[in-house]
Scaffold this motif. Structure first.
Motif, PDB file in Angstrom:
ATOM      1  N   HIS A 118     -13.011   5.816 110.016  1.00 11.57           N
ATOM      2  CA  HIS A 118     -13.014   6.250 111.425  1.00 11.57           C
ATOM      3  C   HIS A 118     -11.833   5.781 112.265  1.00 11.57           C
ATOM      4  O   HIS A 118     -11.881   5.880 113.487  1.00 11.57           O
ATOM      5  N   HIS A 119     -10.755   5.282 111.633  1.00 13.93           N
ATOM      6  CA  HIS A 119      -9.667   4.750 112.472  1.00 13.93           C
ATOM      7  C   HIS A 119      -8.870   5.826 113.204  1.00 13.93           C
ATOM      8  O   HIS A 119      -8.030   5.511 114.033  1.00 13.93           O
ATOM      9  N   HIS A 120      -9.116   7.117 112.887  1.00 15.05           N
ATOM     10  CA  HIS A 120      -8.440   8.196 113.636  1.00 15.05           C
ATOM     11  C   HIS A 120      -9.394   8.969 114.543  1.00 15.05           C
ATOM     12  O   HIS A 120      -9.060  10.062 115.015  1.00 15.05           O
ATOM     13  N   GLU A 121     -10.570   8.430 114.773  1.00 14.32           N
ATOM     14  CA  GLU A 121     -11.488   9.082 115.720  1.00 14.32           C
ATOM     15  C   GLU A 121     -11.016   8.799 117.148  1.00 14.32           C
ATOM     16  O   GLU A 121     -10.318   7.821 117.411  1.00 14.32           O
ATOM     17  N   HIS A 143      -6.822   0.331 105.608  1.00 10.77           N
ATOM     18  CA  HIS A 143      -7.205   1.502 106.418  1.00 10.77           C
ATOM     19  C   HIS A 143      -6.588   2.812 105.914  1.00 10.77           C
ATOM     20  O   HIS A 143      -7.216   3.849 105.962  1.00 10.77           O
ATOM     21  N   ASP A 144      -5.352   2.743 105.414  1.00  6.96           N
ATOM     22  CA  ASP A 144      -4.683   3.977 104.966  1.00  6.96           C
ATOM     23  C   ASP A 144      -4.704   4.156 103.455  1.00  6.96           C
ATOM     24  O   ASP A 144      -3.899   4.904 102.912  1.00  6.96           O
ATOM     25  N   ILE A 145      -5.627   3.471 102.780  1.00  6.43           N
ATOM     26  CA  ILE A 145      -5.625   3.517 101.308  1.00  6.43           C
ATOM     27  C   ILE A 145      -5.764   4.949 100.783  1.00  6.43           C
ATOM     28  O   ILE A 145      -5.254   5.291  99.721  1.00  6.43           O
ATOM     29  N   GLU A 186      -6.770  14.256 105.513  1.00  5.67           N
ATOM     30  CA  GLU A 186      -7.857  13.948 104.582  1.00  5.67           C
ATOM     31  C   GLU A 186      -7.896  12.461 104.211  1.00  5.67           C
ATOM     32  O   GLU A 186      -8.849  11.992 103.594  1.00  5.67           O
ATOM     33  N   HIS A 187      -6.869  11.688 104.602  1.00 11.12           N
ATOM     34  CA  HIS A 187      -6.774  10.317 104.063  1.00 11.12           C
ATOM     35  C   HIS A 187      -7.942   9.402 104.452  1.00 11.12           C
ATOM     36  O   HIS A 187      -8.341   8.562 103.646  1.00 11.12           O
ATOM     37  N   PRO A 188      -8.550   9.541 105.640  1.00  9.91           N
ATOM     38  CA  PRO A 188      -9.697   8.648 105.911  1.00  9.91           C
ATOM     39  C   PRO A 188     -10.894   8.933 104.996  1.00  9.91           C
ATOM     40  O   PRO A 188     -11.570   8.011 104.535  1.00  9.91           O
TER      41      PRO A 188
HETATM   42 FE   FE2 Z   1      -4.469   6.398 109.024  1.00  2.82          FE
END
Ligand code: FE2
Length: 318
Positions: free
Chosen positions: A239-242, A187-189, A215-217
């Motif tokens: 979308h894990h920070h939506e 997820h945080d790649i 910008e990471h996503p």
């Molecule tokens: Fe993240």
């Protein structure tokens, strides 16, 4: 052939199995023989061969069942399967295609045809193996992020495990569970593109640093876009920070537009970040972390039912 292929023959007729083994061994392959369905499945689980030849059709029709089972399991799905049929057997061919067989050979064997067929299937299998290891490289990169930031040690692994447990409790299918597992790692790649000065900063980020971090996503999604096998992981990465009220990033998606798998990883990500030690905060208790998630649900950021389901997963007697 560059390297000899490991071929498993499944045949309950000893004479015909030995004949085929001799034929294939002569071409340099490493051949082993099993004579019943369980042995095929066990052998494939223990040391996956490059190819399976099944001639269990005639006596009891078990061959199709084995074929189907091998094609259903993710770990054996890519092993090519050749089914042996008799010349005229249209019925068997159709059943074989239905069971997912990759090809057929007819008895009596034509040694040259058999050799050509096996070469081409094994070549294809080797390409698939390479694709799979490409995938492994990417999962390794996910772990690299963690290595740059020792404070989050074990985060990816815990995330993969929490996320798939939550998915399982929701009754999601294997494909989704697999995506959750990989999404936990990847997820945080996109943080690969975040400089150390921002990633490792001991304190609050300023506006520019925040922008880079956020910008990471997007970066992660772009990184995964080249690999078709990561298609179902990309929505998690992106979308894990939506948040359900549209106040999240990168796309400000609202309510059900936020993919379910991304919502799941979003919840377990927050929980794990809160309950582990970070440079800027000490680890909170499980209860405190659950409170934060419940507050976020009340604010309209998260799905209340999902948060409740997660609480049940981490605390079965809640
Ligand atoms: Fe993240």
């Amino acid at each position: 052939m560059s390297a000899p292929a490991a071929i498993l023959i499944a045949d309950d007729d000893e004479f015909s199995a030995r004949f085929l083994k001799r034929l294939l061994s002569r071409e340099g392959h490493n051949v082993s023989i099993v004579s019943n369905a369980d042995d095929v499945l066990n052998a494939c689980a223990a040391t996956p061969p490059d190819l399976v030849v099944i001639d269990l059709v005639a006596p009891r029709g078990h061959g199709f069942e084995i074929c189907r089972k091998l094609k259903e399991q993710p770990s054996t799905r890519f092993i090519p399967i050749v089914i042996v049929t008799s010349q005229s057997d249209r019925q068997h061919r159709l059943a074989g295609i239905d069971a997912g067989a990759d090809d057929f050979v007819t008895k009596p064997f034509d040694a040259m045809e058999l050799d050509a067929l096996i070469k081409s299937l094994v070549k294809l299998k080797r390409y698939t193996d390479e694709l799979e290891s490409e995938d492994a490289v990417l999962l390794g990169l996910g772990a690299t992020i963690e290595a740059r930031y020792p404070a989050t040690q074990g985060h990816c692994e815990r995330l993969a495990s929490y996320a798939s447990s939550l998915g399982r409790s929701l009754g999601l299918d294997e494909t989704d569970l697999n995506a959750l597992e990989r999404g936990g790692f990847l997820h945080d790649i996109g943080k690969i593109a975040v400089p150390d000065s921002v990633l490792l900063k001991d304190g609050k980020l300023d506006q520019d640093e925040s922008r880079v971090m956020r910008e990471h996503p997007d970066v992660g999604d772009a990184l995964c876009s080249g690999l078709r096998s990561l298609n179902n992981v990309r929505p998690i990465v992106r979308h894990h920070h939506e948040r359900l009220d549209g106040s999240g990033y990168p796309d400000g998606l609202r309510s059900s537009a936020v993919p379910l798998l991304a919502q799941i990883v979003g919840i377990v990500d927050v929980y794990d970040a809160l309950t582990s030690e970070r440079p800027y905060h000490s680890a909170r208790s499980r209860n405190e972390a659950v409170n934060v998630l419940e507050t976020e649900a009340a604010k309209g950021w998260r799905d209340r039912a999902l948060v409740d389901a997660f609480v049940d997963v981490i605390e079965p007697h809640h």
